[in-house]
Write a protein that holds these residues in place. Sequence first.
Motif, PDB file in Angstrom:
ATOM      1  N   SER A  91      -1.973  23.878  13.118  1.00  0.00           N
ATOM      2  CA  SER A  91      -0.737  24.588  13.451  1.00  0.00           C
ATOM      3  C   SER A  91       0.309  23.626  13.999  1.00  0.00           C
ATOM      4  O   SER A  91      -0.021  22.582  14.587  1.00  0.00           O
ATOM      5  N   SER A  92       1.571  23.987  13.829  1.00  0.00           N
ATOM      6  CA  SER A  92       2.666  23.144  14.326  1.00  0.00           C
ATOM      7  C   SER A  92       2.646  23.068  15.847  1.00  0.00           C
ATOM      8  O   SER A  92       3.010  22.038  16.436  1.00  0.00           O
ATOM      9  N   VAL A  93       2.213  24.163  16.501  1.00  0.00           N
ATOM     10  CA  VAL A  93       2.160  24.174  17.971  1.00  0.00           C
ATOM     11  C   VAL A  93       1.228  23.084  18.479  1.00  0.00           C
ATOM     12  O   VAL A  93       1.555  22.344  19.411  1.00  0.00           O
ATOM     13  N   ARG A  95       0.068  20.386  16.637  1.00  0.00           N
ATOM     14  CA  ARG A  95       0.463  19.053  16.150  1.00  0.00           C
ATOM     15  C   ARG A  95       1.576  18.454  17.005  1.00  0.00           C
ATOM     16  O   ARG A  95       1.662  17.245  17.170  1.00  0.00           O
ATOM     17  N   GLN A  96       2.442  19.325  17.556  1.00  0.00           N
ATOM     18  CA  GLN A  96       3.540  18.831  18.385  1.00  0.00           C
ATOM     19  C   GLN A  96       3.043  18.133  19.644  1.00  0.00           C
ATOM     20  O   GLN A  96       3.757  17.322  20.234  1.00  0.00           O
ATOM     21  N   LEU A  97       1.816  18.424  20.060  1.00  0.00           N
ATOM     22  CA  LEU A  97       1.273  17.829  21.281  1.00  0.00           C
ATOM     23  C   LEU A  97       0.861  16.373  21.077  1.00  0.00           C
ATOM     24  O   LEU A  97       0.714  15.626  22.045  1.00  0.00           O
ATOM     25  N   GLY A  98       0.636  15.968  19.808  1.00  0.00           N
ATOM     26  CA  GLY A  98       0.230  14.598  19.520  1.00  0.00           C
ATOM     27  C   GLY A  98      -1.197  14.294  19.927  1.00  0.00           C
ATOM     28  O   GLY A  98      -1.559  13.129  20.151  1.00  0.00           O
ATOM     29  N   GLN A 124      -1.365  29.303  22.013  1.00  0.00           N
ATOM     30  CA  GLN A 124      -0.553  30.132  21.118  1.00  0.00           C
ATOM     31  C   GLN A 124       0.088  31.285  21.884  1.00  0.00           C
ATOM     32  O   GLN A 124       1.245  31.633  21.641  1.00  0.00           O
ATOM     33  N   GLU A 127       2.981  30.060  23.842  1.00  0.00           N
ATOM     34  CA  GLU A 127       4.079  29.710  22.952  1.00  0.00           C
ATOM     35  C   GLU A 127       4.826  30.961  22.508  1.00  0.00           C
ATOM     36  O   GLU A 127       6.047  30.972  22.419  1.00  0.00           O
ATOM     37  N   GLU A 136      18.651  28.623  21.642  1.00  0.00           N
ATOM     38  CA  GLU A 136      18.003  29.095  20.419  1.00  0.00           C
ATOM     39  C   GLU A 136      18.313  30.562  20.187  1.00  0.00           C
ATOM     40  O   GLU A 136      18.503  31.008  19.055  1.00  0.00           O
TER      41      GLU A 136
END
Length: 480
Positions: A91-93, A95-98, A124, A127, A136
């Motif tokens: 998930s992008s959530v 992956r953003q954490l690195g 999740q 988020e 936003e």
Amino acid sequence: MPPTSIELSTLGHRIRHQRVTHGYTLDELGERIGVAGSQLSLIENGKREPKLSLLQAIAQVTGVEVADLLSSEPPNRRAALEIELERAQSSSVFRQLGITPVKITKGMTDDTIEAVLGLHRELQRREREAIATPEEARRANTDLRLRMRAHDNYLPDIEKLAEKQLKSAGHVSGALTHRTVSIMAEQLGFELIYVSDLPHSARSVTDLENGRIYLPPASIPGGHGLRSMALQAMAHRLLGHKPPTDYADFLAQRLEINYYAACCLMPETASVAFLQQAKKDRNLAVEDFRDAFGVTHEAAGMRMTNLLTVHTGIPLHFLRVDGSGSISRVYENDDLPVPMDVTGSVEGQIVCRRFLARSAFEEQNRTTEHYQYTDTPSGTFWCSTQTGTTSAGEFSITVGVPFDDARWFRGRETQKRAVSRCPDEACCRRPASDVAERWGGKAWPSARVHMQMFSPLPRGAFPGVDDNEVYDFLDRHAAG
């Protein structure tokens, strides 16, 4: 369309399950179907898509149908856990954490995977709660407004759905009654219940389990509001809405349920006939449109934005402005120059002092519409404005059109005229030079702090709604 990595992973798990169930090693099954064990391993790990002929060979050797291998269901609990973890780590959530994903091995216990999944689920959830930053939210609102402008604020599918539901409930003409709204609810399997203890954070609550829609007491002023709230609650079900995934989704759903309620209270067929006749008589007026259907002035003005352009070819603008001059609701497809920030957001901006939407607050007679022509850098516009008051303070509702289209409206003969040069600040924002010279450096006003500056954006799947309060409310009434 090629299968996704999750689909290939599920397929691989199902192949491995059949192989292990029949006691084959990778090399043994590979030999029977004519591929190397290493190639079969890639397929089982979801790294390679097998050809149909290979799937047919595996199915034949293991005694199952190809359809069984292609099923989207994991073959067992362990496979389901591994697939869910793969999905969470892709998930992008996450992956953003690195963070390096956890490698799933045979030695990893189910409890270990469950624990890692628990962390992902909480990530999740948090988020989803932090749905959007204020910036936003403004961008999402602006994008939605521009999309609706491109369609002249008209949603034909919702128009048709509303007419269908009204016809099914037996509504023919005139103002929509509370009784008819109740019938519409019953046809969807809901009962309307009026209660005095609704959660403070919710306008209405729908109990999907027991088929109930809870609304404020029926004795409160404003029957239009109650009918509209009930229709909005029903619209979520009719339009197939799911819990919003982000703030843009939440705003789109809110727009759609408001639109559906407006279509029911002011049905397209009857409304268009009314507006077309009024145009023919050169007597279009928001107040007449309002009174014909028993709705608020604001609702009638907004409904005009849905129908006038599409059905009569008249572009127009709508403004709701509070007593301080701040725009709280806006629509325009006639190029009226409205103030906006760098994101393109209009809501919250201060409207020109020369606009009738603002100067109408100075009028002594607040019971009727006021009319004005306004010369702007984009041309001359005619408008009609009605003011009102709520517990939150004063507001004005304005509907206007370009000069040439004023001929269709009552009030076109007004002699009142103003000139606006906004967004040029010399128009109404910058003090005159002599006044600035006289008072510059000699005044120190104590500014009123706008508390919304410190308010966080509402959180949660349904922004601003207190889940604890809602669930406690449902528990109380479900037991009754």
